[in-house]
Design an enzyme around this catalytic site. Structure first.
Site, PDB file in Angstrom:
ATOM      1  N   GLY A  20       3.327  -1.006  -4.990  1.00  0.00           N
ATOM      2  CA  GLY A  20       4.268  -2.132  -5.015  1.00  0.00           C
ATOM      3  C   GLY A  20       4.595  -2.413  -6.468  1.00  0.00           C
ATOM      4  N   THR A  48      15.805   3.020 -19.497  1.00  0.00           N
ATOM      5  CA  THR A  48      14.776   4.063 -19.468  1.00  0.00           C
ATOM      6  C   THR A  48      15.399   5.375 -18.987  1.00  0.00           C
ATOM      7  OG1 THR A  48      14.101   3.320 -17.261  1.00  0.00           O
ATOM      8  CG2 THR A  48      12.877   2.435 -19.121  1.00  0.00           C
ATOM      9  N   GLU A  49      15.051   6.456 -19.675  1.00  0.00           N
ATOM     10  CA  GLU A  49      15.638   7.762 -19.368  1.00  0.00           C
ATOM     11  C   GLU A  49      14.548   8.776 -19.021  1.00  0.00           C
ATOM     12  OE1 GLU A  49      18.347   8.902 -22.500  1.00  0.00           O
ATOM     13  OE2 GLU A  49      19.552   7.095 -22.259  1.00  0.00           O
ATOM     14  N   ASP A  82       6.622   1.050 -13.932  1.00  0.00           N
ATOM     15  CA  ASP A  82       5.903  -0.232 -13.858  1.00  0.00           C
ATOM     16  C   ASP A  82       4.970  -0.405 -15.059  1.00  0.00           C
ATOM     17  OD1 ASP A  82       7.145  -0.786 -11.433  1.00  0.00           O
ATOM     18  OD2 ASP A  82       5.628   0.323 -10.317  1.00  0.00           O
ATOM     19  N   SER A 114      -0.001   6.916 -18.035  1.00  0.00           N
ATOM     20  CA  SER A 114      -0.097   6.582 -16.605  1.00  0.00           C
ATOM     21  C   SER A 114       0.230   7.771 -15.702  1.00  0.00           C
ATOM     22  CB  SER A 114       0.808   5.399 -16.262  1.00  0.00           C
ATOM     23  OG  SER A 114       2.145   5.826 -16.143  1.00  0.00           O
ATOM     24  N   MET A 160       0.878  -1.164   0.000  1.00  0.00           N
ATOM     25  CA  MET A 160       0.000   0.000   0.000  1.00  0.00           C
ATOM     26  C   MET A 160       0.916   1.214   0.000  1.00  0.00           C
ATOM     27  SD  MET A 160      -3.092  -1.016  -0.243  1.00  0.00           S
ATOM     28  CE  MET A 160      -4.046   0.459   0.030  1.00  0.00           C
ATOM     29  N   THR A 196       4.712   8.346 -10.262  1.00  0.00           N
ATOM     30  CA  THR A 196       4.825   7.058  -9.554  1.00  0.00           C
ATOM     31  C   THR A 196       4.147   5.971 -10.388  1.00  0.00           C
ATOM     32  OG1 THR A 196       4.536   8.340  -7.526  1.00  0.00           O
ATOM     33  CG2 THR A 196       4.493   5.944  -7.314  1.00  0.00           C
ATOM     34  N   ASN A 232      16.831   1.809 -15.226  1.00  0.00           N
ATOM     35  CA  ASN A 232      16.988   3.225 -15.566  1.00  0.00           C
ATOM     36  C   ASN A 232      18.496   3.498 -15.566  1.00  0.00           C
ATOM     37  OD1 ASN A 232      17.775   3.620 -12.883  1.00  0.00           O
ATOM     38  ND2 ASN A 232      15.771   4.342 -12.235  1.00  0.00           N
ATOM     39  N   GLY A 247      12.749   9.113 -22.804  1.00  0.00           N
ATOM     40  CA  GLY A 247      12.365   7.909 -23.536  1.00  0.00           C
ATOM     41  C   GLY A 247      13.193   6.712 -23.131  1.00  0.00           C
TER      42      GLY A 247
HETATM   43  O1  RIB Z   1       7.339   1.793  -8.839  1.00  0.00           O
HETATM   44  C1  RIB Z   1       6.475   2.496  -8.003  1.00  0.00           C
HETATM   45  C2  RIB Z   1       6.242   1.735  -6.752  1.00  0.00           C
HETATM   46  O2  RIB Z   1       7.446   1.647  -6.044  1.00  0.00           O
HETATM   47  C3  RIB Z   1       5.264   2.377  -5.801  1.00  0.00           C
HETATM   48  O3  RIB Z   1       3.926   2.024  -6.055  1.00  0.00           O
HETATM   49  C4  RIB Z   1       5.755   1.938  -4.451  1.00  0.00           C
HETATM   50  O4  RIB Z   1       4.962   0.939  -3.900  1.00  0.00           O
HETATM   51  C5  RIB Z   1       7.180   1.466  -4.674  1.00  0.00           C
HETATM   52  O5  RIB Z   1       7.325   0.140  -4.409  1.00  0.00           O
END
Ligand code: RIB
Length: 292
Positions: free
Chosen positions: A39, A210-211, A242, A272, A12, A238, A183, A215
């Protein structure tokens, strides 16, 4: 529909939004506090599912309220949670995030993510063996990443290793992974004795650096290529990495050429960041394709 197996962390995210980031020893007044799912592993699983993949998550959460919330969130996003264990001995993982001055700072408390052990992997071989691609990151124990790398090599399942957060990894894992997505900072830790261009040339069509807003860079066997991102109004970065990793995995598993998979991943990551929260802006397949 491609099958994606994600092995990694669930958390979380406890997010404070503030105009100013405090210095050491300083107290500042924040604007807002939110608790949202995050996460790296969970984020990648949810992003892949929204992009149309059939996703199984292998991970561990506590028996606490956060664990309940994380599992419910997976269900709502159609991620298979049959291989997520619950541990009564530790709390679910948390990430403590400051969003300030246009960027984030994160402290991760791994909690139950340390229980993503090789024993859990042994109980979860089926979704790994049958996946079109396996996605893994580094918020779980190092030995688990090593073990999964061996299993993927044994069963010839492509492994995409997102080496975040940064730590050094063995040459064996670097060779066994089919794709690596550090990165620039993580890349320097992965390849401490060579520069970025030398690393890229050693791993054509495999190493994607990744930069951020610039890009992603890779070597296509003939030349270094920078695939640029799309310009958007960023609200919260954030989870952008991912989303990029998940979209890249989905597109590569679908058999698309690397260049178009990277464009697809860049587009998904760009979308995102237009909403708050690691998962808040993760786009659907239709949203990415409309923009492409
Ligand atoms: O990559 C972003 C994530 O990294 C966040 O959601 C946080 O949970 C950390 O783990």
């Amino acid at each position: 529909m491609v099958k994606v197996c994600v092995i990694g962390s669930c958390a979380m995210d406890l997010v404070v939004t503030s105009t100013k980031r405090p210095q050491a020893g300083e107290t500042v007044l924040g604007d807002k506090f939110s608790i949202v799912p995050g996460g790296k592993g969970a984020n990648q699983a949810i992003a892949a599912a929204r992009l149309g993949a059939q996703v199984t998550m292998i991970g561990c959460v506590g028996t606490d309220f956060y664990g309940d919330t994380i599992l419910e969130n997976f269900k709502q996003n159609a991620v298979d949670i049959s291989y997520i264990e619950r541990s009564s001995e530790v709390d679910s993982g948390t990430a403590h995030i400051i969003l300030a001055e246009g960027d984030n700072s994160i402290i991760v408390v791994k909690g139950a993510n340390d229980n993503v052990t090789t024993a859990l992997i042994d109980k979860s071989l089926e979704p790994i063996k049958t996946a079109h691609i396996v996605l893994i990151q580094q918020e779980i124990p190092e030995e688990t990443v090593d073990y999964v790398s061996d299993i993927c090599a044994k069963y010839k399942v492509p492994l995409l290793l997102n080496p975040a957060p940064a730590r050094s990894i063995s040459q064996k894992i670097i060779e066994q992974a089919q794709y690596l997505t550090p990165n620039e900072h993580e890349c320097a830790i992965l390849f401490p004795r060579i520069n970025t261009s030398q690393a890229l040339q050693l791993y054509p069509n495999k190493l994607f650096i990744t930069e951020g807003s610039k890009g992603v860079r890779y070597f296509n066997g003939e030349q270094e290529v920078l695939v640029p991102t799309y310009k958007v109004n960023a609200v919260d970065t954030t989870g952008a990495g991912d989303t990029f990793n998940a979209a890249l995995a989905v597109s590569l598993a679908e058999g698309n050429p690397i260049d178009s998979a990277l464009k697809f991943a860049n587009r998904a990551a760009s979308l995102s960041v237009t909403k708050f929260g690691a998962q808040g802006g993760m786009p659907s397949r239709a949203e990415v394709e409309e923009k492409l």
